[in-house]
Motif scaffolding. Sequence first.
Motif, mmCIF file in Angstrom:
data_model
loop_
_atom_site.group_PDB
_atom_site.id
_atom_site.type_symbol
_atom_site.label_atom_id
_atom_site.label_comp_id
_atom_site.label_asym_id
_atom_site.label_seq_id
_atom_site.Cartn_x
_atom_site.Cartn_y
_atom_site.Cartn_z
ATOM 1 N N ALA A 54 0.836 -1.209 0.000
ATOM 2 C CA ALA A 54 0.000 0.000 0.000
ATOM 3 C C ALA A 54 0.869 1.257 0.000
ATOM 4 N N GLN A 55 1.926 1.255 0.779
ATOM 5 C CA GLN A 55 2.834 2.400 0.835
ATOM 6 C C GLN A 55 3.487 2.623 -0.525
ATOM 7 N N ASN A 56 3.925 1.566 -1.168
ATOM 8 C CA ASN A 56 4.563 1.694 -2.480
ATOM 9 C C ASN A 56 3.581 2.225 -3.523
ATOM 10 N N ILE A 57 2.337 1.776 -3.472
ATOM 11 C CA ILE A 57 1.319 2.261 -4.400
ATOM 12 C C ILE A 57 1.080 3.748 -4.183
ATOM 13 N N GLN A 58 0.980 4.169 -2.934
ATOM 14 C CA GLN A 58 0.773 5.588 -2.630
ATOM 15 C C GLN A 58 1.935 6.430 -3.138
ATOM 16 N N GLN A 59 3.154 5.953 -2.966
ATOM 17 C CA GLN A 59 4.325 6.691 -3.445
ATOM 18 C C GLN A 59 4.323 6.797 -4.962
ATOM 19 N N GLN A 60 3.952 5.721 -5.632
ATOM 20 C CA GLN A 60 3.898 5.738 -7.088
ATOM 21 C C GLN A 60 2.821 6.697 -7.581
ATOM 22 N N GLN A 61 1.681 6.705 -6.923
ATOM 23 C CA GLN A 61 0.604 7.606 -7.313
ATOM 24 C C GLN A 61 1.001 9.059 -7.082
ATOM 25 N N GLN A 65 1.354 11.906 -9.975
ATOM 26 C CA GLN A 65 0.602 13.156 -9.912
ATOM 27 C C GLN A 65 1.539 14.361 -9.990
ATOM 28 N N GLN A 66 2.677 14.268 -9.371
ATOM 29 C CA GLN A 66 3.644 15.363 -9.425
ATOM 30 C C GLN A 66 4.223 15.513 -10.827
ATOM 31 N N GLY A 67 4.291 14.409 -11.536
ATOM 32 C CA GLY A 67 4.813 14.439 -12.899
ATOM 33 C C GLY A 67 3.755 14.784 -13.926
ATOM 34 N N GLY A 68 2.523 15.029 -13.483
ATOM 35 C CA GLY A 68 1.437 15.391 -14.397
ATOM 36 C C GLY A 68 0.767 14.195 -15.040
#
Length: 75
Positions: A54-61, A65-68
């Motif tokens: 879950a933590q890895n998924i949140q970091q990827q998301q 989002q920061q990358g647009g």
Amino acid sequence: MQLQDAINIVRDKFMAEAQGEDNEAVSKAYFEAFENCPAMMETATQIWAAQLIAQNIQQQQAAAQQGGEAPATQA
């Protein structure tokens, strides 16, 4: 042993291995816990893995989002 204690033991062992450490105290606590409370430790291992995923998924998301980019979703 409480479930949170078991999760902490699993986390400590995981982090030591991830950092390439051979922490004897952590290893001893981990193996003793598995010997004394195998069902609790199996459950803790599954919970820790789910939390890590879950933590890895949140970091990827967040990175997407920061990358647009729109975050990837699974069907």
